[in-house]
Scaffold this motif. Structure first.
Motif, PDB file in Angstrom:
ATOM      1  N   PRO A   1       0.801  -1.225   0.000  1.00  0.00           N
ATOM      2  CA  PRO A   1       0.000   0.000   0.000  1.00  0.00           C
ATOM      3  C   PRO A   1       0.839   1.284   0.000  1.00  0.00           C
ATOM      4  O   PRO A   1       2.068   1.250   0.068  1.00  0.00           O
ATOM      5  CB  PRO A   1      -0.760  -0.107   1.323  1.00  0.00           C
ATOM      6  N   LEU A   2       0.127   2.388  -0.072  1.00  0.00           N
ATOM      7  CA  LEU A   2       0.704   3.706   0.173  1.00  0.00           C
ATOM      8  C   LEU A   2       0.443   4.027   1.635  1.00  0.00           C
ATOM      9  O   LEU A   2      -0.706   3.947   2.094  1.00  0.00           O
ATOM     10  CB  LEU A   2       0.029   4.776  -0.696  1.00  0.00           C
ATOM     11  N   ILE A   3       1.479   4.374   2.376  1.00  0.00           N
ATOM     12  CA  ILE A   3       1.317   4.755   3.779  1.00  0.00           C
ATOM     13  C   ILE A   3       1.272   6.277   3.830  1.00  0.00           C
ATOM     14  O   ILE A   3       2.204   6.947   3.381  1.00  0.00           O
ATOM     15  CB  ILE A   3       2.474   4.229   4.652  1.00  0.00           C
ATOM     16  N   VAL A   4       0.173   6.809   4.364  1.00  0.00           N
ATOM     17  CA  VAL A   4      -0.023   8.257   4.464  1.00  0.00           C
ATOM     18  C   VAL A   4       0.031   8.622   5.936  1.00  0.00           C
ATOM     19  O   VAL A   4      -0.693   8.044   6.755  1.00  0.00           O
ATOM     20  CB  VAL A   4      -1.370   8.681   3.849  1.00  0.00           C
TER      21      VAL A   4
ATOM     22  N   CYS B   1      -4.992   1.321  -0.339  1.00  0.00           N
ATOM     23  CA  CYS B   1      -4.906   0.198  -1.267  1.00  0.00           C
ATOM     24  C   CYS B   1      -4.354   0.641  -2.620  1.00  0.00           C
ATOM     25  O   CYS B   1      -4.732   1.677  -3.150  1.00  0.00           O
ATOM     26  CB  CYS B   1      -6.302  -0.393  -1.456  1.00  0.00           C
ATOM     27  N   ARG B   2      -3.438  -0.166  -3.171  1.00  0.00           N
ATOM     28  CA  ARG B   2      -2.957   0.036  -4.542  1.00  0.00           C
ATOM     29  C   ARG B   2      -3.278  -1.161  -5.420  1.00  0.00           C
ATOM     30  O   ARG B   2      -3.184  -1.073  -6.637  1.00  0.00           O
ATOM     31  CB  ARG B   2      -1.439   0.251  -4.565  1.00  0.00           C
TER      32      ARG B   2
ATOM     33  N   GLY C   1      -4.619  -5.834   3.408  1.00  0.00           N
ATOM     34  CA  GLY C   1      -3.598  -6.872   3.318  1.00  0.00           C
ATOM     35  C   GLY C   1      -3.825  -7.875   2.197  1.00  0.00           C
ATOM     36  O   GLY C   1      -3.007  -8.780   2.003  1.00  0.00           O
ATOM     37  N   THR C   2      -4.909  -7.740   1.439  1.00  0.00           N
ATOM     38  CA  THR C   2      -5.227  -8.688   0.376  1.00  0.00           C
ATOM     39  C   THR C   2      -4.160  -8.732  -0.706  1.00  0.00           C
ATOM     40  O   THR C   2      -3.998  -9.750  -1.383  1.00  0.00           O
ATOM     41  CB  THR C   2      -6.600  -8.359  -0.247  1.00  0.00           C
ATOM     42  N   HIS C   3      -3.391  -7.671  -0.849  1.00  0.00           N
ATOM     43  CA  HIS C   3      -2.336  -7.648  -1.873  1.00  0.00           C
ATOM     44  C   HIS C   3      -1.384  -8.826  -1.728  1.00  0.00           C
ATOM     45  O   HIS C   3      -0.861  -9.344  -2.707  1.00  0.00           O
ATOM     46  CB  HIS C   3      -1.567  -6.319  -1.838  1.00  0.00           C
ATOM     47  N   LYS C   4      -1.180  -9.276  -0.506  1.00  0.00           N
ATOM     48  CA  LYS C   4      -0.288 -10.423  -0.271  1.00  0.00           C
ATOM     49  C   LYS C   4      -0.895 -11.711  -0.826  1.00  0.00           C
ATOM     50  O   LYS C   4      -0.194 -12.538  -1.392  1.00  0.00           O
ATOM     51  CB  LYS C   4      -0.025 -10.590   1.225  1.00  0.00           C
TER      52      LYS C   4
END
Length: 71
Positions: free
Chosen positions: A16-19, A43-44, A56-59
């Protein structure tokens, strides 16, 4: 500007992008999206069930940011 008001956006490889900071997130219609905290992960991968936030679905889907691709 004090550090606690400054906004930073950090892209995490394959994640992700952490802001962090004093930010305002809005939807496509300009309505505020409550973040609830001063640090969020956006989410990216496009697969998160809680968009615009990362779950966390990107994993699980093997999302790759392409950071290792030649420019």
């Amino acid at each position: 500007m004090p550090d606690d008001e400054r906004v930073t956006i950090t892209p995490y490889e394959n994640g992700p992008l952490i802001v962090r900071g004093d930010f305002d997130i809005r939807d496509a219609d300009g309505r505020p999206v409550p973040a609830g905290r001063k640090t969020v992960a956006l989410c990216r991968c496009g697969v998160s069930a809680i968009k615009p936030f990362c779950d966390g679905t990107h994993k699980l889907v093997g999302f790759k940011t392409g950071d290792d691709q030649p420019a």
